[in-house]
Design an enzyme around this catalytic site. Structure first.
Site, PDB file in Angstrom:
ATOM      1  N   GLN A 181      26.024  81.394 -33.621  1.00  0.00           N
ATOM      2  CA  GLN A 181      27.031  81.430 -32.561  1.00  0.00           C
ATOM      3  C   GLN A 181      26.622  82.485 -31.540  1.00  0.00           C
ATOM      4  OE1 GLN A 181      30.851  82.647 -34.046  1.00  0.00           O
ATOM      5  NE2 GLN A 181      31.573  83.264 -32.048  1.00  0.00           N
ATOM      6  N   GLU A 186      36.521  80.861 -36.726  1.00  0.00           N
ATOM      7  CA  GLU A 186      35.800  82.019 -37.247  1.00  0.00           C
ATOM      8  C   GLU A 186      36.731  82.967 -37.992  1.00  0.00           C
ATOM      9  OE1 GLU A 186      32.736  85.498 -35.690  1.00  0.00           O
ATOM     10  OE2 GLU A 186      34.050  84.515 -34.250  1.00  0.00           O
ATOM     11  N   SER A 239      28.784  87.024 -27.594  1.00  0.00           N
ATOM     12  CA  SER A 239      28.767  88.385 -27.058  1.00  0.00           C
ATOM     13  C   SER A 239      27.512  88.686 -26.246  1.00  0.00           C
ATOM     14  CB  SER A 239      28.875  89.410 -28.190  1.00  0.00           C
ATOM     15  OG  SER A 239      30.127  89.316 -28.839  1.00  0.00           O
ATOM     16  N   ASN A 272      39.432  94.691 -34.211  1.00  0.00           N
ATOM     17  CA  ASN A 272      40.811  94.737 -34.696  1.00  0.00           C
ATOM     18  C   ASN A 272      41.802  94.851 -33.544  1.00  0.00           C
ATOM     19  OD1 ASN A 272      39.796  94.579 -37.240  1.00  0.00           O
ATOM     20  ND2 ASN A 272      40.563  96.548 -37.955  1.00  0.00           N
ATOM     21  N   GLU A 273      41.421  95.589 -32.503  1.00  0.00           N
ATOM     22  CA  GLU A 273      42.330  95.773 -31.365  1.00  0.00           C
ATOM     23  C   GLU A 273      42.542  94.451 -30.624  1.00  0.00           C
ATOM     24  OE1 GLU A 273      40.709  99.455 -32.757  1.00  0.00           O
ATOM     25  OE2 GLU A 273      39.673  97.661 -32.035  1.00  0.00           O
TER      26      GLU A 273
END
Length: 396
Positions: free
Chosen positions: A113, A231, A116, A356-357
């Protein structure tokens, strides 16, 4: 229920009789996936018309339960099975499904994948990798980073900017890219231990046929959201096995053996881990029941990913605190060395699949219905933005 129990018993018997290779090399993994497929245990709940077994998620979960504790050499296919394949089933054309799904399930092709970029991590919509239509193909140029198994991959799902005159979320397209095509360069990213868990990938004038668009031109943001939901659900539901190195069961057994459970502080840490594991297990069971009933969990898959990321961090830190300096990568104690490896890897769980944010934002907006955070650049044409590491206008 009786049929599922019979299925589970058959799966257990097959796993007991089938040699599980200890060597986890790519060729071994490919061969084992073929064995798994031929036995009917790959793509269990995937549609039969595309090469799956056509059964339900109940059988899928039954096999997963039967395989717990077995180190099946299938990890290199995790991205394809958990993210790329499901995305193609959701958004791919009929030709794409018929071409790619069965080879993935049989272990003939490995997928990665590619989302980013160095200047577009948490804000993926700021990506600058470009794809320009030239005749009957798209020409791709740019760089991706933190790409797992790219060094082994045959194909990947990539998102690239295809229209700089649209706002950043609307001018993106998803493609299937051939990782062996001319112009594709994969380089390892090594951490301080010398291990390369990820890669950076460069694309220089890579040609992608028009029929390799997934989900429609300039609809890549919605396609990417679909992949990310798969995902996060895959990570959360597939990685919380109780036999992992830093599970409550593993840490508690070692602590008891060493007489450490008499310490109230140790007992408190163990209780916290048990509660976290049990909560995640029950939440996963609920999602699995909903999927079985045909209910799409949607963004709630982000919840299970967040819970697992926090559990992974907390359990690795608990092992280090309980067993002290013995948790070192150079330890002669294999179990302590595994704790050390888990501690080194744990922060990655809070990054992969969305930090996490970012995941908390997704849960707040899409699950709890909280107001979206203000984004002043959401409706501005991408070419007018200054984004990325070079701070240049796109298209300049």
């Amino acid at each position: 229920m009786a049929d599922i129990e019979t299925y589970a018993e058959q799966a257990k018997a097959w796993l007991a009789e089938t040699p599980i290779p200890e060597n986890t090399g790519t060729d071994v993994s490919r061969s084992f996936m073929a064995v798994l497929y031929d036995a009917g245990y790959s793509g269990i709940s995937w549609p039969a018309e595309y090469g799956g077994q056509g059964l339900s998620t109940a059988e899928e979960r039954a096999f997963q339960q039967a395989a717990r504790g077995k180190a099946l050499p299938t990890g290199v296919f995790g991205i394809g099975l958990g993210m790329c394949g499901p995305t193609l089933l959701s958004l791919g054309t009929e030709e794409q499904k018929k071409r790619y799904i069965k080879p993935l399930l049989r272990g003939e092709e490995i997928w990665c994948q590619l989302f980013s970029e160095p200047g577009a991590g948490s804000d993926i919509a700021s990506l600058q990798t470009r794809a320009v239509l030239d005749g009957d193909s798209w020409v791709l140029n740019g760089q991706k980073v933190w790409t797992t198994v790219a060094q082994h991959a045959d194909y990947g799902l990539i998102i690239a900017r295809t229209d700089v005159d649209l706002p950043k979320h609307k001018g993106i397209t998803m493609f299937v890219v051939d990782m062996h095509a001319p112009g594709v360069t994969v380089r390892p990213l090594r951490d301080m231990t010398g291990i390369a868990h990820f890669n950076e990938v460069f694309f220089d004038d890579v040609h992608i046929p028009q029929d390799q668009v997934v989900g429609g031109v300039n609809n890549g943001w919605n396609a990417a959201i679909t992949t990310l939901l798969h995902e996060r659900l895959s990570i959360g539901m597939g990685s919380a096995a109780p036999d992992r190195p830093t599970s409550y069961k593993s840490i508690a057994a070692r602590a008891q053996k060493r007489g450490l459970t008499e310490d109230p502080a140790v007992r408190e840490k163990l209780v916290d881990l048990y509660i976290q594991e049990r909560a995640l297990e029950l939440f996963n069971a609920r999602l699995a029941q909903e999927v079985k009933a045909g209910v799409n969990p949607g963004s709630r898959g982000s919840v299970t990913k967040l819970l697992l990321a926090e559990l992974t961090l907390d359990s690795a830190e608990a092992a280090a605190e309980i067993f002290g300096e013995g948790v070192a990568a150079h330890s002669e104690d294999d179990e302590l060395a595994r704790y050390a490896a888990a501690l080194a890897w744990a922060p990655g769980m809070a990054l992969g699949g969305g930090t996490n944010e970012i995941v908390r934002n997704a849960i707040g907006e899409r699950v709890l219905g909280l107001p979206r955070e203000p984004q002043v650049d959401r409706d501005v044409p991408f070419r007018e933005l200054k984004v990325g590491t070079q701070k240049k206008e796109a298209g300049a």
